[in-house]
Design a protein around this motif. Structure first.
Motif, PDB file in Angstrom:
ATOM      1  N   ARG A 186       0.828  -1.204   0.000  1.00 55.30           N
ATOM      2  CA  ARG A 186       0.000   0.000   0.000  1.00 55.30           C
ATOM      3  C   ARG A 186       0.868   1.262   0.000  1.00 55.30           C
ATOM      4  O   ARG A 186       0.592   2.229  -0.725  1.00 55.30           O
ATOM      5  N   ARG A 187       1.942   1.254   0.794  1.00 54.39           N
ATOM      6  CA  ARG A 187       2.790   2.447   0.902  1.00 54.39           C
ATOM      7  C   ARG A 187       3.491   2.757  -0.417  1.00 54.39           C
ATOM      8  O   ARG A 187       3.540   3.909  -0.856  1.00 54.39           O
ATOM      9  N   LEU A 188       4.016   1.729  -1.074  1.00 53.49           N
ATOM     10  CA  LEU A 188       4.699   1.958  -2.348  1.00 53.49           C
ATOM     11  C   LEU A 188       3.721   2.385  -3.436  1.00 53.49           C
ATOM     12  O   LEU A 188       4.062   3.178  -4.313  1.00 53.49           O
ATOM     13  N   ALA A 189       2.499   1.881  -3.387  1.00 48.65           N
ATOM     14  CA  ALA A 189       1.486   2.279  -4.374  1.00 48.65           C
ATOM     15  C   ALA A 189       1.133   3.753  -4.245  1.00 48.65           C
ATOM     16  O   ALA A 189       0.725   4.394  -5.226  1.00 48.65           O
ATOM     17  N   ASP A 191       3.315   6.094  -3.398  1.00 51.62           N
ATOM     18  CA  ASP A 191       4.521   6.885  -3.644  1.00 51.62           C
ATOM     19  C   ASP A 191       4.484   7.403  -5.078  1.00 51.62           C
ATOM     20  O   ASP A 191       4.724   6.663  -6.033  1.00 51.62           O
ATOM     21  N   VAL A 192       4.211   8.684  -5.262  1.00 54.01           N
ATOM     22  CA  VAL A 192       3.991   9.246  -6.598  1.00 54.01           C
ATOM     23  C   VAL A 192       5.282   9.313  -7.418  1.00 54.01           C
ATOM     24  O   VAL A 192       5.230   9.412  -8.650  1.00 54.01           O
ATOM     25  N   ARG A 253      11.667   2.495 -10.592  1.00 55.29           N
ATOM     26  CA  ARG A 253      12.186   3.749 -11.133  1.00 55.29           C
ATOM     27  C   ARG A 253      11.779   4.919 -10.238  1.00 55.29           C
ATOM     28  O   ARG A 253      10.600   5.078  -9.900  1.00 55.29           O
ATOM     29  N   ASP A 254      12.771   5.714  -9.900  1.00 57.13           N
ATOM     30  CA  ASP A 254      12.557   6.917  -9.106  1.00 57.13           C
ATOM     31  C   ASP A 254      12.558   8.104 -10.063  1.00 57.13           C
ATOM     32  O   ASP A 254      13.604   8.490 -10.590  1.00 57.13           O
ATOM     33  N   ARG A 255      11.362   8.637 -10.321  1.00 57.66           N
ATOM     34  CA  ARG A 255      11.201   9.741 -11.280  1.00 57.66           C
ATOM     35  C   ARG A 255      11.882   9.422 -12.620  1.00 57.66           C
ATOM     36  O   ARG A 255      12.575  10.231 -13.212  1.00 57.66           O
ATOM     37  N   ARG A 286      14.345   3.834   0.037  1.00 63.22           N
ATOM     38  CA  ARG A 286      12.996   3.556   0.534  1.00 63.22           C
ATOM     39  C   ARG A 286      13.020   2.192   1.207  1.00 63.22           C
ATOM     40  O   ARG A 286      13.453   1.208   0.624  1.00 63.22           O
ATOM     41  N   ARG A 287      12.545   2.108   2.387  1.00 60.48           N
ATOM     42  CA  ARG A 287      12.580   0.851   3.124  1.00 60.48           C
ATOM     43  C   ARG A 287      11.716  -0.197   2.443  1.00 60.48           C
ATOM     44  O   ARG A 287      10.618   0.075   2.005  1.00 60.48           O
ATOM     45  N   GLY A 288      12.256  -1.384   2.366  1.00 57.93           N
ATOM     46  CA  GLY A 288      11.424  -2.519   1.990  1.00 57.93           C
ATOM     47  C   GLY A 288      11.375  -2.907   0.532  1.00 57.93           C
ATOM     48  O   GLY A 288      10.626  -3.830   0.180  1.00 57.93           O
TER      49      GLY A 288
END
Length: 337
Positions: A186-189, A191-192, A253-255, A286-288
């Motif tokens: 849920r947390r990663l989903a 993350d914009v 991918r981060d941005r 990012r953790r996890g």
């Protein structure tokens, strides 16, 4: 003697040692190797590995015609990957968790043929050979030469994919691990800045993006970069291997910039987690992400209708929390008589 009991004495096996020039010249053997073992053993991928590492590849091969198809037993050796004292390291290409040799079902006990063939071919240049993940049958069959070392290596984590689907697998895990994975999903989903894609490697990333991340992870865990260790796959090798859709990836991918990636192969009903790589100053902070990647690799394995997922060696307690059973592994060094 039944086929299931057949050992090397049941032959006749055709035993030979070939380099990659010989493999390229034998289309039947090259096709059989790729069909039996998947993308890592394709002659194009092995050639890219040899060129990138400047390390000559030798294959010891034993074949025998059977009622249904040819039986194939093979081991791979990189000529310049040596331990002290000239001990050759026989291993799987780009994977320390896979056996250094293998055989088709029903043809156990043929390892002594490979040991003897490599020793005869390489002679005094390589007086001893280290074989990884040696099974009980082959130890019992009696390898030629003198056993110098027999040791227990880190156990292999194997997940039996015997649940109805990936969600049923998740439900079967312990409460803490199950809840952590669901919270992480849920947390990663949400993350914009983070985009996660999964599927054939060729569709989600490029070799030049992936190779630096694999190397960064390797350097983090192997600061001395010991020559015995399996170096991460080079970009040229990845580009060749991408042609085979058995090679899958989970890409983070981060941005827009690839910052973490997990590679896996799926072949003949068995999935294998091959590599994890990350830029530890980028999205991998990012953790996890590693845990999320493990969950996704299980999902990909179910999608591919695999019956087994090999998570690799080490981190036994962690892998057990993902439902893996731990299989003991042994390494054996054989020296001349």
């Amino acid at each position: 003697m039944t086929d299931s009991d057949a050992g090397p004495e049941a032959g006749p096996y055709d035993v030979r040692v070939v380099d990659l020039a010989g493999l390229r010249g034998d289309a039947v053997l090259a096709a059989h190797l790729a069909t039996s073992r998947g993308p890592l053993w394709r002659v194009e991928a092995l050639s890219a590995m040899e060129e990138e590492t400047r390390n000559r590849v030798w294959l010891a091969v034993a074949t025998r015609s059977g009622p249904d198809c040819d039986a194939l037993v093979a081991g791979i050796l990189l000529e310049r990957v040596l331990l002290a004292g000239g001990i050759g390291h026989v291993h799987h290409p780009h994977s320390g968790s896979e056996p250094s040799y293998w055989s088709e079902p029903g043809h156990r006990g043929a390892l002594p043929l490979l040991v003897g063939a490599l020793r005869r071919r390489l002679g005094p240049r390589m007086p001893a050979l280290l074989w990884r993940q040696v099974g009980d049958d082959d130890v019992a069959s009696g390898l030629p030469g003198r056993r110098l070392v027999q040791q227990t290596t880190l156990p292999l984590g194997v997940v039996d994919l015997d649940r109805a689907d990936a969600e049923a697998w998740l439900q079967s895990l312990g409460r803490s691990r199950r809840q952590d994975l669901r919270r992480l999903r849920r947390r990663l989903a949400e993350d914009v800045d983070l985009d996660v894609t999964q599927g054939p490697l060729a569709e989600v990333a490029k070799g030049e993006e992936v190779a630096p991340l694999l190397d960064a992870n390797f350097s983090k865990h192997n600061p001395r970069r010991h020559p015995l260790m399996n170096r991460p796959a080079p970009a040229a090798w990845l580009d060749v291997a991408m042609a085979d859709h058995d090679l899958q990836a989970v890409a983070y991918r981060d941005r827009g910039v690839l910052s973490a990636v997990g590679l896996m192969s799926t072949h003949r009903g068995v999935s294998r987690w091959l590599s994890w790589g990350a830029d530890y100053e980028g999205a991998a902070d990012r953790r996890g992400l590693y845990y999320d990647c493990t969950r996704r690799i299980v999902e990909l394995s179910y999608t591919a209708a695999s019956t087994t997922l090999v998570l690799g060696k080490g981190k036994g307690e962690l892998k057990s929390s993902f439902g893996a059973r731990l299989e003991g592994q042994r390494a054996v060094v054989r020296t001349p008589v």
